[in-house]
Design an enzyme around this catalytic site. Structure first.
Site, PDB file in Angstrom:
ATOM      1  N   THR A  31     -42.409 -33.532  24.097  1.00 26.33           N
ATOM      2  CA  THR A  31     -42.554 -32.657  25.252  1.00 26.33           C
ATOM      3  C   THR A  31     -42.898 -31.247  24.772  1.00 26.33           C
ATOM      4  OG1 THR A  31     -41.079 -33.949  26.623  1.00 26.33           O
ATOM      5  CG2 THR A  31     -41.224 -31.594  27.143  1.00 26.33           C
ATOM      6  N   GLN A 104     -46.454 -41.947  27.189  1.00 28.93           N
ATOM      7  CA  GLN A 104     -45.039 -42.225  27.455  1.00 28.93           C
ATOM      8  C   GLN A 104     -44.749 -41.924  28.920  1.00 28.93           C
ATOM      9  OE1 GLN A 104     -41.685 -39.784  26.058  1.00 28.93           O
ATOM     10  NE2 GLN A 104     -40.827 -41.625  25.139  1.00 28.93           N
ATOM     11  N   HIS A 181     -40.360 -44.875  28.811  1.00 29.95           N
ATOM     12  CA  HIS A 181     -39.300 -44.025  28.246  1.00 29.95           C
ATOM     13  C   HIS A 181     -37.942 -44.539  28.726  1.00 29.95           C
ATOM     14  CE1 HIS A 181     -37.151 -40.814  26.520  1.00 29.95           C
ATOM     15  NE2 HIS A 181     -37.905 -39.779  26.869  1.00 29.95           N
ATOM     16  N   HIS A 184     -32.773 -41.475  25.610  1.00 30.93           N
ATOM     17  CA  HIS A 184     -32.385 -40.062  25.718  1.00 30.93           C
ATOM     18  C   HIS A 184     -31.717 -39.616  27.006  1.00 30.93           C
ATOM     19  CE1 HIS A 184     -35.528 -39.151  22.351  1.00 30.93           C
ATOM     20  NE2 HIS A 184     -34.435 -39.718  21.896  1.00 30.93           N
ATOM     21  N   TYR A 186     -32.347 -40.393  30.147  1.00 27.03           N
ATOM     22  CA  TYR A 186     -33.148 -40.294  31.382  1.00 27.03           C
ATOM     23  C   TYR A 186     -32.935 -41.541  32.252  1.00 27.03           C
ATOM     24  CZ  TYR A 186     -34.828 -36.257  28.897  1.00 27.03           C
ATOM     25  OH  TYR A 186     -34.871 -35.066  28.230  1.00 27.03           O
ATOM     26  N   ALA A 301     -37.598 -44.071  14.702  1.00 27.19           N
ATOM     27  CA  ALA A 301     -37.797 -42.618  14.730  1.00 27.19           C
ATOM     28  C   ALA A 301     -36.457 -41.946  14.544  1.00 27.19           C
ATOM     29  CB  ALA A 301     -38.400 -42.177  16.061  1.00 27.19           C
TER      30      ALA A 301
HETATM   31  C1  LIG Z   1     -39.987 -30.498  20.820  1.00 26.21           C
HETATM   32  C2  LIG Z   1     -39.498 -31.902  21.017  1.00 26.21           C
HETATM   33  C3  LIG Z   1     -39.883 -32.603  22.147  1.00 26.21           C
HETATM   34  C4  LIG Z   1     -39.495 -33.931  22.332  1.00 26.21           C
HETATM   35  N1  LIG Z   1     -39.941 -34.626  23.422  1.00 26.21           N
HETATM   36  C5  LIG Z   1     -39.691 -35.953  23.535  1.00 26.21           C
HETATM   37  C6  LIG Z   1     -40.284 -36.713  24.577  1.00 26.21           C
HETATM   38  O1  LIG Z   1     -41.070 -36.216  25.397  1.00 26.21           O
HETATM   39  N2  LIG Z   1     -39.980 -38.030  24.639  1.00 26.21           N
HETATM   40  C7  LIG Z   1     -39.137 -38.636  23.737  1.00 26.21           C
HETATM   41  O2  LIG Z   1     -38.890 -39.832  23.839  1.00 26.21           O
HETATM   42  N3  LIG Z   1     -38.582 -37.928  22.733  1.00 26.21           N
HETATM   43  C8  LIG Z   1     -38.867 -36.623  22.588  1.00 26.21           C
HETATM   44  N4  LIG Z   1     -38.359 -35.931  21.526  1.00 26.21           N
HETATM   45  C9  LIG Z   1     -37.688 -36.659  20.440  1.00 26.21           C
HETATM   46  C10 LIG Z   1     -38.714 -37.006  19.340  1.00 26.21           C
HETATM   47  O3  LIG Z   1     -39.683 -37.934  19.801  1.00 26.21           O
HETATM   48  C11 LIG Z   1     -38.035 -37.574  18.098  1.00 26.21           C
HETATM   49  O4  LIG Z   1     -37.381 -38.776  18.419  1.00 26.21           O
HETATM   50  C12 LIG Z   1     -37.037 -36.593  17.514  1.00 26.21           C
HETATM   51  O5  LIG Z   1     -37.656 -35.321  17.299  1.00 26.21           O
HETATM   52  C13 LIG Z   1     -36.465 -37.076  16.182  1.00 26.21           C
HETATM   53  O6  LIG Z   1     -37.511 -37.327  15.267  1.00 26.21           O
HETATM   54  P1  LIG Z   1     -37.877 -36.272  14.098  1.00 26.21           P
HETATM   55  O7  LIG Z   1     -36.639 -36.153  13.240  1.00 26.21           O
HETATM   56  O8  LIG Z   1     -39.025 -36.949  13.362  1.00 26.21           O
HETATM   57  O9  LIG Z   1     -38.265 -34.982  14.738  1.00 26.21           O
HETATM   58  C14 LIG Z   1     -38.688 -34.566  21.358  1.00 26.21           C
HETATM   59  C15 LIG Z   1     -38.274 -33.855  20.236  1.00 26.21           C
HETATM   60  C16 LIG Z   1     -38.668 -32.539  20.050  1.00 26.21           C
HETATM   61  C17 LIG Z   1     -38.239 -31.813  18.797  1.00 26.21           C
END
Ligand SMILES: Cc1cc2nc3c(=O)[nH]c(=O)nc-3n(C[C@H](O)[C@H](O)[C@H](O)COP(=O)(O)O)c2cc1C
Length: 370
Positions: A31, A104, A181, A184, A186, A301
């Protein structure tokens, strides 16, 4: 040694259903809050194309399925023709560089307030239990939530239908598929988690009942666009937005097995160690039982770096690894992994600012260009 023989595990090809991926480094859904009035903007063309590699998989940021789906400023939607048309040049740019692009699709449920809702109404959820206010990611603003309205049993098919139509719209916009999705905290996660779901109808109570709505969404979306274009994201172990479960292993395993029935393309799970979206803790839990149970492509992830991603592939704990923050800050992340090059650091302060450039398209490539 031939270059193929030297390729690190993350950069080996992988066949995901009908898609031939040239490597396993996936752009996680992120996001970015730069879609003014819920309409994707032209600056997203550069952002996503910067992060595209030939044969690489990208997952677009969470995208609302209806006018009740939003809970954050300037997040994109895919329920109007204007939104669908606005996605088209973004998707085209990713395809022009040989990328594979999934959208997504998202409903926040109770993680919202009346200011984001049509006619100032209450957000919808499985429950009428509200959320306590939280500090926003910028560390300053406080997010206030309006207590939700519990969906009536007979209203649930309409929400399922919103996901179906959003999936059809995503295909109309040119996306190769959708990621539902279900993570998290939602809407779908709210139904699944026993800490939130306090229903007494066939959508609450037992594990089977709590998973009924998410699985109806999976079925409707699969029937609409074909299961070979459908993925889902789940975070059984997370408790973001007060959305925890008393038995996350059982929940994750039940979903992995149930998804097999629909033959969907992939299951994308968030590691148990991700306590919050950006905070990693030690966890005794593992996604391996779900990886073993699920028949399709398994993506992980959460807190991965180059080394851990390679290990996950070598040890067959995952087919694909999604990178969030490192990919946000390194548009050429697969190339950097290949060369074992240093990474740009990410700046949390600009994750969610609405600027069309700053913190968005101004992270440099290895050669200093953008
Ligand atoms: C800025 C930001 C926006 C995110 N937006 C979403 C999102 O829109 N949908 C989602 O499922 N997860 C979202 N996440 C979670 C990430 O997809 C990811 O699972 C999380 O950052 C952990 O992975 P990383 O350690 O590689 O950053 C977001 C994370 C961050 C930092």
């Amino acid at each position: 040694m031939a270059p193929e023989a030297a390729a690190i595990p993350l950069l080996t090809p992988y066949k995901m259903g009908n898609f031939i991926l040239s490597h396993r480094v996936v752009l996680a859904p992120l996001t970015r809050q730069r879609s003014y009035n819920n309409v994707p903007q032209p600056h997203a063309i550069l952002y996503y194309s910067q992060r595209t590699s030939k044969g690489g998989l990208l997952i677009a940021e969470a995208t609302g399925v209806s006018d009740t789906a939003q809970g954050y400023p300037q997040t994109p939607g895919i329920w109007t023709k204007e939104q669908v048309d606005a996605w088209k040049p973004i998707v085209d740019a990713v395809h022009a560089k040989g990328g594979i692009f999934f959208c997504q699709i998202w409903h926040v449920g109770r993680v919202s307030n009346s200011g984001y809702q049509p006619n100032g109404q209450a957000p919808i959820s499985c429950t009428d239990k509200g959320l306590a206010p939280v500090i926003r990611a910028n560390g300053v603003d406080v997010a206030q939530f309006t207590p939700p309205r519990r969906l009536r049993t007979d209203e649930i098919p309409q929400v399922v239908n919103d996901f179906r139509v959003a999936a059809r719209n995503a295909i109309e916009a040119g996306f190769d598929g959708v990621e539902i999705h279900g993570a998290h905290g939602y809407l779908l996660d709210q139904f699944m988690k026993d800490q939130v779901n306090d229903r007494t109808d066939e959508y609450g109570g037992s594990l089977v009942n709590r998973c009924r709505f998410p699985l109806e969404v999976v079925k409707a979306v699969s029937d609409e666009i074909g299961p070979e274009r459908v993925g889902i994201r789940l975070s059984p172990f997370a408790n973001y937005c007060e959305s925890g479960d008393s038995n996350p292993e059982e929940l994750g395993l039940y979903m992995a097995n149930a998804l097999n029935k629909y033959g969907i393309l992939y299951c994308h799970m968030v590691e148990p160690r991700m306590k919050t979206v950006g905070e990693r803790v030690e966890s005794p839990h593992s996604l391996v039982p779900m990886r073993k149970a699920f028949n399709g492509t398994f993506m992980v992830a959460g807190g991965y770096d180059r080394k851990e991603g390679n290990n996950a592939v070598v040890e067959n704990r995952a087919d694909l690894v999604a990178y969030g923050r490192w990919f946000l800050a390194n548009p050429d992340l697969p190339k950097r992994f290949e060369l074992h090059a240093p990474l740009n650091n990410y700046n949390r302060e600009t994750f969610y600012v609405s600027d069309p450039v700053v913190g968005y398209t101004d992270y440099p490539f290895l050669d200093g260009s953008f």
